[in-house]
Scaffold this active site. Structure first.
Site, PDB file in Angstrom:
ATOM      1  N   ARG A   5       4.364  -1.573   3.643  1.00 16.69           N
ATOM      2  CA  ARG A   5       2.994  -2.091   3.539  1.00 16.69           C
ATOM      3  C   ARG A   5       2.905  -3.156   2.462  1.00 16.69           C
ATOM      4  NH1 ARG A   5      -1.840   2.149   2.890  1.00 16.69           N
ATOM      5  NH2 ARG A   5      -0.997   2.312   0.789  1.00 16.69           N
ATOM      6  N   LYS A  32      -3.290  -4.339   0.901  1.00 18.91           N
ATOM      7  CA  LYS A  32      -3.786  -3.708  -0.323  1.00 18.91           C
ATOM      8  C   LYS A  32      -3.872  -4.735  -1.459  1.00 18.91           C
ATOM      9  CE  LYS A  32      -3.601   1.005  -2.106  1.00 18.91           C
ATOM     10  NZ  LYS A  32      -4.898   1.380  -1.506  1.00 18.91           N
ATOM     11  N   GLU A  46     -14.507   1.590   6.712  1.00 18.68           N
ATOM     12  CA  GLU A  46     -13.844   2.434   5.718  1.00 18.68           C
ATOM     13  C   GLU A  46     -14.855   2.930   4.708  1.00 18.68           C
ATOM     14  OE1 GLU A  46     -10.385   1.218   3.567  1.00 18.68           O
ATOM     15  OE2 GLU A  46      -9.591   0.030   5.203  1.00 18.68           O
TER      16      GLU A  46
END
Length: 374
Positions: A119, A221, A257
Protein backbone atom coordinates in the site's frame (compact mmCIF):
# COMPACT_ATOMS: atom_id res chain seq x y z
CA UNK A 1 -4.00 5.94 32.87
CA UNK A 2 -0.37 6.48 31.80
CA UNK A 3 1.97 7.12 34.66
CA UNK A 4 5.31 8.90 34.45
CA UNK A 5 8.09 6.62 33.33
CA UNK A 6 10.32 5.63 36.21
CA UNK A 7 13.13 4.21 34.11
CA UNK A 8 14.84 5.36 30.94
CA UNK A 9 17.12 2.36 30.65
CA UNK A 10 17.59 1.42 27.00
CA UNK A 11 18.71 -1.74 25.28
CA UNK A 12 22.33 -0.96 24.31
CA UNK A 13 22.45 -0.26 20.60
CA UNK A 14 25.50 -2.51 19.98
CA UNK A 15 23.38 -5.48 21.09
CA UNK A 16 21.01 -4.97 18.18
CA UNK A 17 21.96 -7.00 15.14
CA UNK A 18 21.15 -5.81 11.63
CA UNK A 19 20.45 -9.36 10.51
CA UNK A 20 16.72 -9.34 10.95
CA UNK A 21 15.02 -11.71 8.63
CA UNK A 22 17.18 -13.34 10.30
CA UNK A 23 17.53 -10.43 12.58
CA UNK A 24 18.61 -11.37 16.09
CA UNK A 25 19.27 -9.69 19.36
CA UNK A 26 22.36 -10.59 21.32
CA UNK A 27 21.67 -12.65 24.43
CA UNK A 28 21.85 -9.64 26.70
CA UNK A 29 19.18 -7.74 24.74
CA UNK A 30 16.98 -10.79 24.29
CA UNK A 31 16.91 -11.35 28.04
CA UNK A 32 16.03 -7.74 28.83
CA UNK A 33 12.55 -7.90 30.35
CA UNK A 34 9.69 -5.44 30.68
CA UNK A 35 10.14 -4.70 34.38
CA UNK A 36 10.72 -0.97 33.87
CA UNK A 37 7.71 -0.62 31.56
CA UNK A 38 5.41 -2.67 33.74
CA UNK A 39 6.19 -0.45 36.72
CA UNK A 40 5.41 2.72 34.79
CA UNK A 41 2.40 1.81 32.63
CA UNK A 42 -1.06 0.71 33.66
CA UNK A 43 -1.60 -1.86 30.92
CA UNK A 44 -5.26 -2.25 31.91
CA UNK A 45 -5.99 1.39 31.01
CA UNK A 46 -3.87 1.85 27.93
CA UNK A 47 -5.50 4.27 25.50
CA UNK A 48 -4.40 5.44 22.07
CA UNK A 49 -1.88 8.11 22.99
CA UNK A 50 1.81 8.44 22.21
CA UNK A 51 4.27 6.90 24.67
CA UNK A 52 7.92 7.39 23.81
CA UNK A 53 9.75 4.11 23.27
CA UNK A 54 13.44 3.33 22.85
CA UNK A 55 14.34 3.08 19.17
CA UNK A 56 13.36 4.17 15.69
CA UNK A 57 14.54 3.03 12.28
CA UNK A 58 15.61 5.31 9.43
CA UNK A 59 16.63 4.98 5.76
CA UNK A 60 17.31 7.82 3.35
CA UNK A 61 17.65 7.98 -0.42
CA UNK A 62 18.31 10.68 -2.99
CA UNK A 63 15.77 11.79 -5.58
CA UNK A 64 12.89 9.82 -7.03
CA UNK A 65 15.21 7.83 -9.29
CA UNK A 66 17.39 6.66 -6.39
CA UNK A 67 16.92 3.52 -4.29
CA UNK A 68 16.75 3.05 -0.54
CA UNK A 69 19.86 1.33 0.80
CA UNK A 70 20.56 -0.13 4.25
CA UNK A 71 18.89 1.59 7.20
CA UNK A 72 19.77 1.78 10.85
CA UNK A 73 18.23 1.77 14.31
CA UNK A 74 18.88 4.80 16.45
CA UNK A 75 17.54 5.91 19.78
CA UNK A 76 14.17 7.59 19.49
CA UNK A 77 14.47 11.35 19.26
CA UNK A 78 13.79 14.46 17.24
CA UNK A 79 14.95 14.64 13.64
CA UNK A 80 16.62 17.51 11.79
CA UNK A 81 14.60 18.78 8.86
CA UNK A 82 15.07 21.71 6.50
CA UNK A 83 12.34 24.37 6.74
CA UNK A 84 12.18 23.98 2.95
CA UNK A 85 11.54 20.22 3.10
CA UNK A 86 9.00 18.92 0.62
CA UNK A 87 6.86 17.40 3.36
CA UNK A 88 6.58 20.73 5.22
CA UNK A 89 5.94 22.92 2.21
CA UNK A 90 3.87 20.69 -0.07
CA UNK A 91 2.67 17.78 2.09
CA UNK A 92 4.68 15.17 0.18
CA UNK A 93 4.35 12.32 2.64
CA UNK A 94 2.65 9.03 3.47
CA UNK A 95 2.22 6.97 6.59
CA UNK A 96 1.24 3.41 7.42
CA UNK A 97 0.05 1.71 10.58
CA UNK A 98 0.63 -1.85 11.69
CA UNK A 99 0.94 -3.65 15.03
CA UNK A 100 3.13 -6.09 16.92
CA UNK A 101 1.42 -8.42 19.42
CA UNK A 102 2.42 -10.85 22.13
CA UNK A 103 0.96 -14.33 22.32
CA UNK A 104 0.19 -16.39 25.40
CA UNK A 105 3.18 -18.59 26.12
CA UNK A 106 5.60 -16.22 24.42
CA UNK A 107 6.26 -15.08 20.90
CA UNK A 108 5.88 -11.77 19.09
CA UNK A 109 4.21 -11.44 15.71
CA UNK A 110 3.10 -8.97 13.06
CA UNK A 111 -0.14 -9.06 11.07
CA UNK A 112 0.12 -8.83 7.26
CA UNK A 113 2.96 -6.27 7.13
CA UNK A 114 3.52 -7.08 3.46
CA UNK A 115 0.14 -5.51 2.71
CA UNK A 116 1.25 -2.27 4.36
CA UNK A 117 4.41 -2.30 2.25
CA UNK A 118 2.44 -2.74 -0.97
CA UNK A 119 0.00 0.00 0.00
CA UNK A 120 2.88 2.38 0.73
CA UNK A 121 4.38 1.61 -2.69
CA UNK A 122 1.05 2.41 -4.34
CA UNK A 123 0.82 5.65 -2.39
CA UNK A 124 4.41 6.58 -3.24
CA UNK A 125 3.66 6.28 -6.95
CA UNK A 126 0.68 8.60 -6.51
CA UNK A 127 2.80 11.11 -4.55
CA UNK A 128 5.86 10.96 -6.88
CA UNK A 129 8.16 9.40 -4.29
CA UNK A 130 10.51 6.42 -4.28
CA UNK A 131 9.55 3.75 -1.78
CA UNK A 132 11.32 0.94 0.08
CA UNK A 133 10.89 -2.55 -1.31
CA UNK A 134 8.52 -4.95 0.43
CA UNK A 135 11.51 -6.75 1.98
CA UNK A 136 13.00 -3.46 3.23
CA UNK A 137 9.68 -2.33 4.67
CA UNK A 138 9.00 -5.58 6.52
CA UNK A 139 12.60 -5.76 7.76
CA UNK A 140 12.36 -2.21 9.14
CA UNK A 141 9.09 -3.01 10.92
CA UNK A 142 10.58 -6.19 12.40
CA UNK A 143 13.66 -4.38 13.64
CA UNK A 144 11.60 -1.60 15.19
CA UNK A 145 9.32 -4.08 16.94
CA UNK A 146 12.16 -6.15 18.36
CA UNK A 147 14.20 -3.13 19.44
CA UNK A 148 11.15 -1.90 21.38
CA UNK A 149 10.07 -5.35 22.53
CA UNK A 150 9.83 -4.34 26.18
CA UNK A 151 7.05 -1.91 25.24
CA UNK A 152 4.78 -4.56 23.68
CA UNK A 153 1.83 -4.96 26.09
CA UNK A 154 1.06 -8.33 27.69
CA UNK A 155 -1.31 -10.61 25.72
CA UNK A 156 -4.82 -9.19 25.63
CA UNK A 157 -3.78 -5.78 26.98
CA UNK A 158 -3.02 -3.99 23.73
CA UNK A 159 -0.33 -3.92 21.08
CA UNK A 160 2.73 -2.05 19.90
CA UNK A 161 1.47 0.33 17.22
CA UNK A 162 4.15 0.76 14.55
CA UNK A 163 4.06 3.86 12.38
CA UNK A 164 6.14 3.81 9.15
CA UNK A 165 6.55 7.23 7.54
CA UNK A 166 7.76 8.12 4.04
CA UNK A 167 8.29 11.78 3.28
CA UNK A 168 10.15 14.33 1.18
CA UNK A 169 12.93 15.47 3.51
CA UNK A 170 14.98 17.34 0.91
CA UNK A 171 14.54 21.09 0.33
CA UNK A 172 12.34 22.18 -2.56
CA UNK A 173 11.14 25.76 -3.03
CA UNK A 174 9.17 25.48 -6.26
CA UNK A 175 6.33 22.97 -6.52
CA UNK A 176 8.19 19.78 -7.43
CA UNK A 177 9.21 16.42 -5.92
CA UNK A 178 11.77 16.69 -3.13
CA UNK A 179 15.48 16.01 -3.69
CA UNK A 180 15.76 13.54 -0.79
CA UNK A 181 13.40 11.10 0.92
CA UNK A 182 13.30 9.58 4.38
CA UNK A 183 11.66 6.33 5.45
CA UNK A 184 11.27 6.32 9.23
CA UNK A 185 9.60 3.83 11.57
CA UNK A 186 8.71 4.45 15.22
CA UNK A 187 6.41 2.72 17.69
CA UNK A 188 4.18 3.26 20.71
CA UNK A 189 2.18 0.88 22.93
CA UNK A 190 -1.57 1.38 22.50
CA UNK A 191 -4.94 0.12 23.69
CA UNK A 192 -8.38 1.04 22.35
CA UNK A 193 -8.50 3.82 19.77
CA UNK A 194 -11.84 5.29 20.80
CA UNK A 195 -12.42 6.70 24.27
CA UNK A 196 -15.57 4.56 24.39
CA UNK A 197 -13.29 1.51 24.48
CA UNK A 198 -15.33 -1.41 23.15
CA UNK A 199 -18.67 0.38 23.65
CA UNK A 200 -20.72 1.05 20.47
CA UNK A 201 -19.92 4.25 18.57
CA UNK A 202 -22.35 7.05 17.82
CA UNK A 203 -21.63 8.48 14.38
CA UNK A 204 -22.64 11.79 12.84
CA UNK A 205 -23.11 12.00 9.07
CA UNK A 206 -21.24 15.00 7.71
CA UNK A 207 -22.77 16.62 4.63
CA UNK A 208 -20.79 19.85 4.56
CA UNK A 209 -17.15 18.75 4.81
CA UNK A 210 -15.68 15.89 2.79
CA UNK A 211 -12.82 13.55 3.54
CA UNK A 212 -11.77 13.04 -0.09
CA UNK A 213 -12.85 13.51 -3.70
CA UNK A 214 -12.60 11.39 -6.83
CA UNK A 215 -9.24 11.91 -8.52
CA UNK A 216 -7.65 13.09 -5.29
CA UNK A 217 -5.46 11.17 -2.84
CA UNK A 218 -8.19 9.61 -0.70
CA UNK A 219 -7.35 6.14 -1.95
CA UNK A 220 -3.80 6.27 -0.56
CA UNK A 221 -2.54 6.96 2.94
CA UNK A 222 -1.34 10.48 2.25
CA UNK A 223 -0.72 12.69 5.27
CA UNK A 224 -2.80 15.34 3.49
CA UNK A 225 -6.00 13.32 3.99
CA UNK A 226 -6.19 13.68 7.75
CA UNK A 227 -5.83 17.27 8.95
CA UNK A 228 -8.81 18.41 6.81
CA UNK A 229 -11.18 16.15 8.79
CA UNK A 230 -10.18 17.59 12.18
CA UNK A 231 -12.77 20.37 11.98
CA UNK A 232 -15.58 17.92 11.24
CA UNK A 233 -14.45 15.57 14.03
CA UNK A 234 -14.18 18.43 16.52
CA UNK A 235 -17.64 19.69 15.63
CA UNK A 236 -19.15 16.21 15.97
CA UNK A 237 -17.49 15.49 19.29
CA UNK A 238 -18.64 18.84 20.67
CA UNK A 239 -22.15 17.56 19.95
CA UNK A 240 -21.54 14.31 21.80
CA UNK A 241 -20.76 12.01 18.86
CA UNK A 242 -17.86 9.55 18.66
CA UNK A 243 -16.80 10.27 15.08
CA UNK A 244 -17.94 11.30 11.61
CA UNK A 245 -19.28 9.27 8.69
CA UNK A 246 -18.52 11.01 5.37
CA UNK A 247 -20.56 11.08 2.18
CA UNK A 248 -19.31 11.16 -1.40
CA UNK A 249 -18.42 14.67 -2.51
CA UNK A 250 -20.33 14.56 -5.81
CA UNK A 251 -23.89 13.54 -4.96
CA UNK A 252 -23.69 13.51 -1.15
CA UNK A 253 -25.79 10.34 -1.11
CA UNK A 254 -23.30 7.47 -0.76
CA UNK A 255 -21.36 6.72 2.40
CA UNK A 256 -17.59 6.44 2.10
CA UNK A 257 -15.55 6.22 5.32
CA UNK A 258 -15.40 7.22 8.94
CA UNK A 259 -12.53 9.65 9.67
CA UNK A 260 -9.82 7.02 10.06
CA UNK A 261 -11.48 3.69 9.31
CA UNK A 262 -13.63 1.76 6.86
CA UNK A 263 -17.30 1.01 7.45
CA UNK A 264 -19.50 -2.09 6.95
CA UNK A 265 -23.24 -2.69 7.11
CA UNK A 266 -25.12 -5.96 7.58
CA UNK A 267 -28.59 -6.66 6.21
CA UNK A 268 -29.76 -10.21 6.68
CA UNK A 269 -26.88 -12.45 5.60
CA UNK A 270 -25.32 -9.83 3.32
CA UNK A 271 -22.28 -7.89 4.50
CA UNK A 272 -21.63 -4.75 2.43
CA UNK A 273 -18.86 -2.17 2.38
CA UNK A 274 -18.31 0.79 0.03
CA UNK A 275 -16.42 -0.19 -3.10
CA UNK A 276 -12.89 1.12 -3.65
CA UNK A 277 -13.33 4.05 -6.03
CA UNK A 278 -10.25 6.24 -5.61
CA UNK A 279 -11.53 8.19 -2.62
CA UNK A 280 -11.73 5.28 -0.15
CA UNK A 281 -8.67 3.71 1.46
CA UNK A 282 -8.29 -0.03 0.92
CA UNK A 283 -7.88 -1.03 4.55
CA UNK A 284 -5.97 -4.16 5.51
CA UNK A 285 -8.35 -4.98 8.36
CA UNK A 286 -11.18 -4.38 5.87
CA UNK A 287 -9.73 -6.98 3.49
CA UNK A 288 -9.21 -9.45 6.33
CA UNK A 289 -12.77 -9.09 7.65
CA UNK A 290 -14.18 -9.58 4.15
CA UNK A 291 -12.24 -12.84 3.78
CA UNK A 292 -13.27 -14.06 7.24
CA UNK A 293 -16.94 -13.20 6.65
CA UNK A 294 -16.96 -15.02 3.33
CA UNK A 295 -15.40 -18.09 4.97
CA UNK A 296 -18.08 -18.01 7.67
CA UNK A 297 -20.86 -18.11 5.08
CA UNK A 298 -21.85 -14.45 4.72
CA UNK A 299 -22.37 -12.96 1.29
CA UNK A 300 -19.85 -10.13 0.99
CA UNK A 301 -20.42 -7.18 -1.35
CA UNK A 302 -18.35 -4.18 -2.34
CA UNK A 303 -20.81 -1.67 -3.76
CA UNK A 304 -22.14 1.84 -3.60
CA UNK A 305 -24.07 2.20 -0.33
CA UNK A 306 -26.53 5.04 0.03
CA UNK A 307 -27.18 6.78 3.32
CA UNK A 308 -30.70 5.34 3.07
CA UNK A 309 -29.23 1.82 2.86
CA UNK A 310 -27.11 2.23 5.94
CA UNK A 311 -29.91 3.80 7.96
CA UNK A 312 -31.95 0.65 7.19
CA UNK A 313 -29.15 -1.80 8.15
CA UNK A 314 -29.40 -4.43 10.88
CA UNK A 315 -25.87 -3.80 12.09
CA UNK A 316 -23.04 -1.35 11.30
CA UNK A 317 -19.40 -1.47 12.31
CA UNK A 318 -16.03 0.09 11.53
CA UNK A 319 -12.67 -1.56 10.82
CA UNK A 320 -9.07 -0.40 10.83
CA UNK A 321 -5.62 -1.22 12.18
CA UNK A 322 -5.96 1.32 14.96
CA UNK A 323 -9.64 0.67 15.79
CA UNK A 324 -9.79 -3.09 15.18
CA UNK A 325 -13.50 -3.83 14.72
CA UNK A 326 -15.77 -1.29 16.42
CA UNK A 327 -19.57 -1.70 16.54
CA UNK A 328 -21.76 1.30 15.75
CA UNK A 329 -24.64 1.98 18.13
CA UNK A 330 -26.27 4.82 16.21
CA UNK A 331 -25.99 7.06 13.16
CA UNK A 332 -27.47 10.56 13.04
CA UNK A 333 -28.23 12.17 9.68
CA UNK A 334 -29.99 15.53 9.30
CA UNK A 335 -31.39 15.24 12.82
CA UNK A 336 -32.69 11.70 12.30
CA UNK A 337 -31.06 9.19 14.66
CA UNK A 338 -31.17 5.47 13.91
CA UNK A 339 -30.08 2.98 16.58
CA UNK A 340 -28.66 -0.43 15.70
CA UNK A 341 -28.52 -3.74 17.47
CA UNK A 342 -25.83 -3.63 20.15
CA UNK A 343 -26.71 -6.64 22.27
CA UNK A 344 -24.75 -9.82 21.81
CA UNK A 345 -24.35 -11.84 19.75
CA UNK A 346 -23.24 -9.29 17.14
CA UNK A 347 -21.85 -10.33 13.79
CA UNK A 348 -19.09 -7.76 14.23
CA UNK A 349 -18.08 -9.48 17.47
CA UNK A 350 -18.09 -12.85 15.74
CA UNK A 351 -15.88 -11.58 12.92
CA UNK A 352 -13.51 -9.77 15.26
CA UNK A 353 -13.27 -12.80 17.52
CA UNK A 354 -12.21 -14.94 14.56
CA UNK A 355 -9.64 -12.31 13.53
CA UNK A 356 -8.19 -12.23 17.05
CA UNK A 357 -8.18 -16.04 17.18
CA UNK A 358 -6.06 -16.10 14.03
CA UNK A 359 -3.74 -13.45 15.44
CA UNK A 360 -3.30 -15.23 18.76
CA UNK A 361 -2.89 -18.72 17.32
CA UNK A 362 -6.17 -20.15 18.65
CA UNK A 363 -7.22 -20.77 15.04
CA UNK A 364 -4.74 -21.99 12.45
CA UNK A 365 -3.49 -19.28 10.11
CA UNK A 366 -4.06 -20.97 6.76
CA UNK A 367 -3.75 -17.71 4.83
CA UNK A 368 -0.18 -16.76 5.76
CA UNK A 369 -1.26 -13.56 7.50
CA UNK A 370 0.91 -13.95 10.61
CA UNK A 371 4.62 -13.11 10.60
CA UNK A 372 6.33 -14.41 13.70
CA UNK A 373 9.44 -12.42 14.60
CA UNK A 374 10.49 -13.73 18.01
Amino acid sequence: MIRRRVSTRLIPLPYISSKIGGSTFATEAASFVQDACESSIDWNNLGFGFIETDYMYTIKCGGKDDDFKAGELTRYGNIELSPCAGVLNYGQGLFEGTKAYRREGGGVFLFRPQENAIRMQTGAQRMCMPSPSTAQFVDAVKQTALANKRWIPPPGKGSLYIRPLLFGSGPVLGLAPASEYTFLVYASPVGNYFKEGTAPLNLYVEDEFHRATRGGAGGVKSITNYAPVLKAISRARDRGFSDVLYLDSVNKTNIEEVSSCNVFMLKGNVLSTPEINGSILEGITRKSIMDIASNLGYRVEERSITIKDVMDADEVFCTGTAVGVAPVGSITYKGNRVAYKTSTPLVSEKLYSRLVDIQTGVVEDDKGWIVEID
